[in-house]
Design a protein around this motif. Structure first.
Motif, short mmCIF file in Angstrom:
data_model
loop_
_atom_site.label_atom_id
_atom_site.label_comp_id
_atom_site.label_asym_id
_atom_site.label_seq_id
_atom_site.Cartn_x
_atom_site.Cartn_y
_atom_site.Cartn_z
N VAL A 1 84.13 52.08 62.94
CA VAL A 1 82.67 51.99 62.74
C VAL A 1 82.13 53.34 62.29
CG1 VAL A 1 80.46 51.69 63.95
CG2 VAL A 1 82.31 50.05 64.31
N PHE A 2 82.62 54.41 62.90
CA PHE A 2 82.18 55.75 62.51
C PHE A 2 82.58 56.05 61.07
CE2 PHE A 2 83.07 60.32 62.17
CZ PHE A 2 81.79 60.82 62.41
N ILE A 3 83.83 55.72 60.70
CA ILE A 3 84.31 55.95 59.32
C ILE A 3 83.48 55.14 58.33
CG2 ILE A 3 86.25 55.55 57.75
CD1 ILE A 3 88.10 56.31 60.10
N LEU A 4 83.20 53.88 58.65
CA LEU A 4 82.39 53.03 57.78
C LEU A 4 80.99 53.60 57.61
CD1 LEU A 4 82.15 50.40 56.16
CD2 LEU A 4 81.41 49.30 58.26
N ALA A 5 80.39 54.04 58.71
CA ALA A 5 79.04 54.62 58.64
C ALA A 5 79.07 55.91 57.80
CB ALA A 5 78.53 54.91 60.05
N LEU A 6 80.10 56.71 57.97
CA LEU A 6 80.22 57.95 57.20
C LEU A 6 80.36 57.63 55.70
CD1 LEU A 6 80.42 61.03 57.47
CD2 LEU A 6 82.89 60.76 57.65
N CYS A 7 81.15 56.62 55.36
CA CYS A 7 81.30 56.22 53.95
C CYS A 7 79.98 55.73 53.37
CB CYS A 7 82.36 55.13 53.83
SG CYS A 7 84.04 55.72 54.11
N VAL A 8 79.25 54.94 54.13
CA VAL A 8 77.95 54.43 53.66
C VAL A 8 77.00 55.59 53.42
CG1 VAL A 8 75.90 53.11 54.34
CG2 VAL A 8 78.19 52.15 54.71
N VAL A 9 76.96 56.54 54.33
CA VAL A 9 76.07 57.71 54.16
C VAL A 9 76.49 58.53 52.95
CG1 VAL A 9 75.40 59.92 55.23
CG2 VAL A 9 75.40 57.83 56.59
N MET A 10 77.82 58.72 52.75
CA MET A 10 78.29 59.49 51.61
C MET A 10 77.95 58.79 50.29
SD MET A 10 81.93 60.90 53.04
CE MET A 10 82.44 61.56 51.48
N ILE A 11 78.11 57.48 50.24
CA ILE A 11 77.75 56.73 49.02
C ILE A 11 76.26 56.82 48.76
CG2 ILE A 11 77.64 54.39 48.03
CD1 ILE A 11 80.35 53.86 49.40
N TRP A 12 75.47 56.70 49.80
CA TRP A 12 74.02 56.74 49.65
C TRP A 12 73.57 58.11 49.13
CZ3 TRP A 12 69.93 58.82 52.96
CH2 TRP A 12 68.67 58.36 52.61
N PHE A 13 74.16 59.18 49.68
CA PHE A 13 73.80 60.55 49.22
C PHE A 13 74.31 60.83 47.80
CE2 PHE A 13 72.95 61.91 53.69
CZ PHE A 13 71.66 62.35 53.47
N SER A 14 75.44 60.23 47.43
CA SER A 14 75.98 60.47 46.08
C SER A 14 75.11 59.83 45.00
CB SER A 14 77.41 59.97 45.96
OG SER A 14 77.44 58.57 46.01
N LYS A 15 74.35 58.81 45.35
CA LYS A 15 73.47 58.12 44.40
C LYS A 15 72.15 58.87 44.23
CE LYS A 15 75.37 53.55 44.89
NZ LYS A 15 75.10 52.16 45.11
N LEU A 16 71.83 59.78 45.12
CA LEU A 16 70.57 60.52 45.01
C LEU A 16 70.68 61.60 44.04
CD1 LEU A 16 69.46 60.82 48.73
CD2 LEU A 16 68.58 59.28 47.01
#
Length: 137
Positions: free
Chosen positions: A122-137
């Motif tokens: 769950v932590f790894i998935l949340a970290l991936c989601v945050v990284m993808i979200w920040f990469s789109k900004l």
């Protein structure tokens, strides 16, 4: 009328019989009793258990997996428990007890490990989601 799914063993080693009380205090109430009750030939062990008792399983270290009859209100905070207790299964051998406790500990260890792994994913998935979200900004 409801029939029991299991019959306890009385002190004589036989399956107890399902009987009906016709006393003034408990007319028509069903109970388990020694099959030799009232016999002139055999000595009865005086085994007695109300049919309303529930078949439960002990998970203590002394009796893991051993079934017993206990008051249906046992552990209830609302109803006052009668503290009725009677073993259904014979005692376990010392070796069986050691094996059963070892298996229970192994299951508990595996459950704890599985919980840790799920939390990690769950932590790894949340970290991936945050990284993808920040990469789109």
């Amino acid at each position: 009328m409801e029939e029991p799914s299991a019959f306890p063993l009385c002190g004589c080693g036989f399956s107890a019989q399902l009987r009906t009380s016709w006393s003034n205090d408990n007319p028509g109430r069903r109970f388990f009793g020694c099959k030799n009750h009232g016999s002139l030939v055999h000595h009865a062990c005086r085994y007695f258990s109300w049919f309303s008792a529930q078949l439960r399983t002990s998970w203590s270290n002394d009796n893991p997996g051993r079934r017993f009859f206990g008051c249906k209100n046992h552990g209830s905070l609302v109803h006052h428990a009668c503290r009725y207790f009677s073993w259904f299964d014979p005692p376990m051998t010392p070796r069986a007890r050691v094996v059963m406790v070892g298996l229970l500990k192994r299951i508990k260890t595996n459950e704890v490990q599985r919980r840790k792994e799920r939390l990690c994913w769950v932590f790894i998935l949340a970290l991936c989601v945050v990284m993808i979200w920040f990469s789109k900004l």
